[in-house]
Scaffold this motif. Structure first.
Motif, PDB file in Angstrom:
ATOM      1  N   GLY A 112       6.908 -20.388  -9.924  1.00  0.00           N
ATOM      2  CA  GLY A 112       6.089 -19.622  -8.990  1.00  0.00           C
ATOM      3  C   GLY A 112       6.457 -19.891  -7.545  1.00  0.00           C
ATOM      4  O   GLY A 112       5.599 -19.930  -6.669  1.00  0.00           O
ATOM      5  N   GLN A 113       7.768 -20.053  -7.309  1.00  0.00           N
ATOM      6  CA  GLN A 113       8.228 -20.389  -5.965  1.00  0.00           C
ATOM      7  C   GLN A 113       9.401 -19.519  -5.534  1.00  0.00           C
ATOM      8  O   GLN A 113      10.161 -19.030  -6.366  1.00  0.00           O
ATOM      9  CB  GLN A 113       8.681 -21.845  -5.894  1.00  0.00           C
ATOM     10  CG  GLN A 113       7.572 -22.839  -6.082  1.00  0.00           C
ATOM     11  CD  GLN A 113       8.054 -24.264  -5.911  1.00  0.00           C
ATOM     12  OE1 GLN A 113       9.196 -24.588  -6.234  1.00  0.00           O
ATOM     13  NE2 GLN A 113       7.186 -25.115  -5.408  1.00  0.00           N
ATOM     14  N   ALA A 114       9.511 -19.384  -4.218  1.00  0.00           N
ATOM     15  CA  ALA A 114      10.672 -18.725  -3.626  1.00  0.00           C
ATOM     16  C   ALA A 114      11.247 -19.655  -2.574  1.00  0.00           C
ATOM     17  O   ALA A 114      10.506 -20.236  -1.782  1.00  0.00           O
ATOM     18  CB  ALA A 114      10.281 -17.406  -2.981  1.00  0.00           C
ATOM     19  N   GLU A 115      12.561 -19.795  -2.598  1.00  0.00           N
ATOM     20  CA  GLU A 115      13.250 -20.553  -1.559  1.00  0.00           C
ATOM     21  C   GLU A 115      13.952 -19.537  -0.672  1.00  0.00           C
ATOM     22  O   GLU A 115      14.712 -18.701  -1.171  1.00  0.00           O
ATOM     23  CB  GLU A 115      14.252 -21.525  -2.170  1.00  0.00           C
ATOM     24  CG  GLU A 115      14.911 -22.407  -1.132  1.00  0.00           C
ATOM     25  CD  GLU A 115      15.768 -23.480  -1.755  1.00  0.00           C
ATOM     26  OE1 GLU A 115      15.200 -24.467  -2.253  1.00  0.00           O
ATOM     27  OE2 GLU A 115      16.993 -23.294  -1.751  1.00  0.00           O
ATOM     28  N   VAL A 116      13.682 -19.620   0.626  1.00  0.00           N
ATOM     29  CA  VAL A 116      14.178 -18.631   1.573  1.00  0.00           C
ATOM     30  C   VAL A 116      14.969 -19.326   2.669  1.00  0.00           C
ATOM     31  O   VAL A 116      14.473 -20.271   3.284  1.00  0.00           O
ATOM     32  CB  VAL A 116      13.007 -17.854   2.226  1.00  0.00           C
ATOM     33  CG1 VAL A 116      13.533 -16.701   3.065  1.00  0.00           C
ATOM     34  CG2 VAL A 116      12.020 -17.358   1.184  1.00  0.00           C
ATOM     35  N   CYS A 117      16.188 -18.852   2.919  1.00  0.00           N
ATOM     36  CA  CYS A 117      16.990 -19.323   4.046  1.00  0.00           C
ATOM     37  C   CYS A 117      16.934 -18.229   5.112  1.00  0.00           C
ATOM     38  O   CYS A 117      17.212 -17.057   4.812  1.00  0.00           O
ATOM     39  CB  CYS A 117      18.440 -19.555   3.624  1.00  0.00           C
ATOM     40  SG  CYS A 117      18.625 -20.869   2.409  1.00  0.00           S
ATOM     41  N   PHE A 118      16.574 -18.623   6.331  1.00  0.00           N
ATOM     42  CA  PHE A 118      16.408 -17.627   7.386  1.00  0.00           C
ATOM     43  C   PHE A 118      16.740 -18.205   8.749  1.00  0.00           C
ATOM     44  O   PHE A 118      16.751 -19.419   8.947  1.00  0.00           O
ATOM     45  CB  PHE A 118      14.981 -17.076   7.382  1.00  0.00           C
ATOM     46  CG  PHE A 118      13.932 -18.077   7.768  1.00  0.00           C
ATOM     47  CD1 PHE A 118      13.427 -18.113   9.057  1.00  0.00           C
ATOM     48  CD2 PHE A 118      13.451 -18.998   6.853  1.00  0.00           C
ATOM     49  CE1 PHE A 118      12.462 -19.044   9.424  1.00  0.00           C
ATOM     50  CE2 PHE A 118      12.486 -19.931   7.196  1.00  0.00           C
ATOM     51  CZ  PHE A 118      11.987 -19.951   8.499  1.00  0.00           C
ATOM     52  N   ASP A 119      17.011 -17.307   9.678  1.00  0.00           N
ATOM     53  CA  ASP A 119      17.287 -17.670  11.065  1.00  0.00           C
ATOM     54  C   ASP A 119      15.967 -17.601  11.830  1.00  0.00           C
ATOM     55  O   ASP A 119      15.402 -16.510  11.989  1.00  0.00           O
ATOM     56  CB  ASP A 119      18.300 -16.699  11.664  1.00  0.00           C
ATOM     57  CG  ASP A 119      18.712 -17.059  13.082  1.00  0.00           C
ATOM     58  OD1 ASP A 119      17.979 -17.824  13.756  1.00  0.00           O
ATOM     59  OD2 ASP A 119      19.767 -16.567  13.511  1.00  0.00           O
ATOM     60  N   PRO A 120      15.450 -18.729  12.307  1.00  0.00           N
ATOM     61  CA  PRO A 120      14.155 -18.730  12.992  1.00  0.00           C
ATOM     62  C   PRO A 120      14.160 -17.979  14.325  1.00  0.00           C
ATOM     63  O   PRO A 120      13.099 -17.704  14.881  1.00  0.00           O
ATOM     64  CB  PRO A 120      13.853 -20.217  13.183  1.00  0.00           C
ATOM     65  CG  PRO A 120      15.169 -20.893  13.112  1.00  0.00           C
ATOM     66  CD  PRO A 120      16.023 -20.060  12.194  1.00  0.00           C
ATOM     67  N   LYS A 121      15.334 -17.612  14.801  1.00  0.00           N
ATOM     68  CA  LYS A 121      15.414 -16.809  16.025  1.00  0.00           C
ATOM     69  C   LYS A 121      15.121 -15.344  15.736  1.00  0.00           C
ATOM     70  O   LYS A 121      14.810 -14.587  16.646  1.00  0.00           O
ATOM     71  CB  LYS A 121      16.790 -16.939  16.665  1.00  0.00           C
ATOM     72  CG  LYS A 121      17.094 -18.335  17.181  1.00  0.00           C
ATOM     73  CD  LYS A 121      18.489 -18.421  17.737  1.00  0.00           C
ATOM     74  CE  LYS A 121      18.791 -19.855  18.147  1.00  0.00           C
ATOM     75  NZ  LYS A 121      20.199 -20.021  18.521  1.00  0.00           N
ATOM     76  N   LEU A 122      15.239 -14.949  14.465  1.00  0.00           N
ATOM     77  CA  LEU A 122      15.072 -13.544  14.087  1.00  0.00           C
ATOM     78  C   LEU A 122      13.803 -13.259  13.302  1.00  0.00           C
ATOM     79  O   LEU A 122      13.344 -12.111  13.258  1.00  0.00           O
ATOM     80  CB  LEU A 122      16.286 -13.082  13.286  1.00  0.00           C
ATOM     81  CG  LEU A 122      17.623 -13.162  14.018  1.00  0.00           C
ATOM     82  CD1 LEU A 122      18.770 -12.805  13.082  1.00  0.00           C
ATOM     83  CD2 LEU A 122      17.620 -12.252  15.235  1.00  0.00           C
ATOM     84  N   THR A 123      13.245 -14.273  12.655  1.00  0.00           N
ATOM     85  CA  THR A 123      11.995 -14.102  11.920  1.00  0.00           C
ATOM     86  C   THR A 123      11.294 -15.453  11.847  1.00  0.00           C
ATOM     87  O   THR A 123      11.851 -16.469  12.245  1.00  0.00           O
ATOM     88  CB  THR A 123      12.230 -13.510  10.511  1.00  0.00           C
ATOM     89  OG1 THR A 123      10.982 -13.097   9.967  1.00  0.00           O
ATOM     90  CG2 THR A 123      12.908 -14.495   9.579  1.00  0.00           C
ATOM     91  N   SER A 124      10.067 -15.438  11.357  1.00  0.00           N
ATOM     92  CA  SER A 124       9.298 -16.686  11.286  1.00  0.00           C
ATOM     93  C   SER A 124       8.712 -16.878   9.889  1.00  0.00           C
ATOM     94  O   SER A 124       8.644 -15.933   9.095  1.00  0.00           O
ATOM     95  CB  SER A 124       8.153 -16.651  12.304  1.00  0.00           C
ATOM     96  OG  SER A 124       7.184 -15.693  11.910  1.00  0.00           O
ATOM     97  N   GLN A 125       8.270 -18.092   9.628  1.00  0.00           N
ATOM     98  CA  GLN A 125       7.614 -18.379   8.357  1.00  0.00           C
ATOM     99  C   GLN A 125       6.387 -17.500   8.191  1.00  0.00           C
ATOM    100  O   GLN A 125       6.152 -16.951   7.109  1.00  0.00           O
ATOM    101  CB  GLN A 125       7.208 -19.848   8.295  1.00  0.00           C
ATOM    102  CG  GLN A 125       8.368 -20.801   8.246  1.00  0.00           C
ATOM    103  CD  GLN A 125       7.933 -22.245   8.125  1.00  0.00           C
ATOM    104  OE1 GLN A 125       6.805 -22.534   7.742  1.00  0.00           O
ATOM    105  NE2 GLN A 125       8.825 -23.172   8.436  1.00  0.00           N
ATOM    106  N   ASP A 126       5.610 -17.351   9.254  1.00  0.00           N
ATOM    107  CA  ASP A 126       4.397 -16.531   9.173  1.00  0.00           C
ATOM    108  C   ASP A 126       4.719 -15.074   8.850  1.00  0.00           C
ATOM    109  O   ASP A 126       4.014 -14.444   8.055  1.00  0.00           O
ATOM    110  CB  ASP A 126       3.603 -16.613  10.476  1.00  0.00           C
ATOM    111  CG  ASP A 126       2.923 -17.953  10.652  1.00  0.00           C
ATOM    112  OD1 ASP A 126       2.701 -18.667   9.643  1.00  0.00           O
ATOM    113  OD2 ASP A 126       2.609 -18.306  11.802  1.00  0.00           O
ATOM    114  N   THR A 127       5.772 -14.543   9.444  1.00  0.00           N
ATOM    115  CA  THR A 127       6.161 -13.153   9.167  1.00  0.00           C
ATOM    116  C   THR A 127       6.542 -12.984   7.702  1.00  0.00           C
ATOM    117  O   THR A 127       6.125 -12.014   7.049  1.00  0.00           O
ATOM    118  CB  THR A 127       7.335 -12.731  10.063  1.00  0.00           C
ATOM    119  OG1 THR A 127       6.910 -12.790  11.432  1.00  0.00           O
ATOM    120  CG2 THR A 127       7.821 -11.326   9.735  1.00  0.00           C
TER     121      THR A 127
END
Length: 69
Positions: A40-55
């Motif tokens: 029941g989990q998702a692992e997400v790699c993202f650029d914090p300059k383009l999106t946020s955890q809250d988004t």
């Protein structure tokens, strides 16, 4: 790049898991999303300059899933 693990409720099948992955990877700045249906989990790699955890959480909640970090 940052990696975030989200606990997601409401996924009942591989179709749900695929939908979660698709919703996440559609977001600007997300380079990878991998869902583990059994955990029941998702692992997400993202650029914090383009999106946020809250988004990312809001996107999944708007699609009908429960989300906790």
């Amino acid at each position: 790049m940052e990696t975030l693990t989200l606990n997601i409720s409401g996924m009942t099948c591989m179709g749900c898991a695929s939908s979660v992955e698709r919703k996440l990877t559609e977001q600007q700045g997300v380079t990878k999303a991998q869902v583990d249906l059994g955990a029941g989990q998702a692992e997400v790699c993202f650029d914090p300059k383009l999106t946020s955890q809250d988004t990312l959480k809001q996107v999944l909640r708007a699609a009908g899933w429960g989300v906790a970090a």
